[in-house]
Write an enzyme that holds these catalytic residues in place. Structure first.
Site, PDB file in Angstrom:
ATOM      1  CB  ALA A  70      -0.904  -0.010   1.224  1.00  0.00           C
ATOM      2  N   GLY A 115      -0.040  -4.983   0.866  1.00  0.00           N
ATOM      3  CA  GLY A 115      -1.240  -4.901   0.032  1.00  0.00           C
ATOM      4  C   GLY A 115      -1.136  -5.709  -1.250  1.00  0.00           C
ATOM      5  CD  GLU A 118      -3.202  -7.009   3.121  1.00  0.00           C
ATOM      6  OE1 GLU A 118      -3.757  -7.107   4.225  1.00  0.00           O
ATOM      7  OE2 GLU A 118      -2.749  -5.921   2.693  1.00  0.00           O
ATOM      8  CD  GLU A 138       1.033  -5.491   5.860  1.00  0.00           C
ATOM      9  OE1 GLU A 138       0.338  -5.397   4.837  1.00  0.00           O
ATOM     10  OE2 GLU A 138       1.709  -6.519   6.114  1.00  0.00           O
TER      11      GLU A 138
END
Length: 264
Positions: A70, A115, A118, A138
């Site tokens: 992200a 991300g 994911e 993360e």
């Protein structure tokens, strides 16, 4: 589609579509605009009949990254409520991807971290190039996964391995990801798309109705628990933005230094 700046949506032969994350200068990192564009693309596809959309392949532009994560720059300014909303946005787009009535194959051609991992997990299955790397780093930013990582990694690699990978934030090689059952096949980068297309050919000769309903059945068996897990993850993700460590972790990342965490 001319409206997209950060993705490309292209129709190939036999009604096979490619969605390419296209911010190579940012290693295809996911910011709000990119998530919105993915959402728009998925809505377009979901409105098409089977003759016009049979399979979707998701990949990243360039040799280096599928999606590196992200967008930390965008995330670093968020408060708890905004962070929860950002997690919910990512989750809902990935959930739409998950629910798309046609098969969705991730062609992972480099880094699939945070991300990006994911996003790959939200696809039906993953084929990776030898240089692919997977992970949920993360915690090294003082955060937790927020786009479904805690809910979906579990189903992919099992409880203990999911805990280990999430707590350590370590990166998996493509070979290791294959060994764990996270990816279906690992091939040289030049063979990635041809290998994906071979799988696609195998799907296209089957009954579209049968493939679509088998996907629906698998999703329903799995998603009933995932729905609860996702809303819980977004709430926890939001709350962690009130911690000192999260501010330090993101600042350290952006300043390219090691973070100093204090556990608060």
């Amino acid at each position: 589609n001319a409206d997209f700046q950060n993705i490309k949506l292209e129709k190939k032969e036999n009604a096979v579509w490619f969605l390419t994350l296209n911010r190579p200068q940012a290693l295809n990192a996911l910011n709000s605009q990119t998530l919105n564009e993915i959402g728009d693309a998925l809505r377009q596809l979901s409105e098409m009949d089977y003759d016009n959309a049979k399979v979707l392949v998701v990949t990243g532009s360039g040799e280096k990254a599928f999606v590196a994560g992200a967008d930390i720059k965008e995330m670093s300014d968020l408060n708890a409520d905004q962070a929860q909303a950002f997690a919910q946005k990512g989750q809902s787009v990935f959930h739409e991807l998950n629910l798309l009535k046609i098969p969705v194959i991730a062609a992972v051609n480099g880094f699939a971290l945070g991300g990006g991992c994911e996003l790959a997990l939200a696809c039906d299955f993953i084929i990776a190039s030898e240089n692919a790397k997977f992970g949920l780093p993360e915690v090294s930013l003082g955060l937790i996964p927020g786009f479904g990582g805690t809910a979906r990694l579990l189903g992919a690699v099992g409880l203990r391995k999911a805990r280990e990978l999430t707590f350590t934030g370590e990166m998996l090689s493509a070979a290791e990801a294959y060994r764990l059952g996270l990816v279906s096949a690992v091939v040289p980068q030049a063979e990635l798309i041809p290998t994906v297309m071979k799988k696609v050919e195998m799907i296209l000769v089957k009954s579209a109705v049968a493939v679509g309903l088998s996907k629906k059945s698998i999703n329903e068996a799995y998603d009933l628990e995932v729905e609860k897990a996702l809303s819980n993850e977004a709430e926890i993700f939001g709350s962690i933005f009130e911690s000192v460590d999260s501010k330090e972790g993101m600042a350290a990342f952006l300043e390219k230094r090691k973070p100093t965490f204090i556990g608060k």
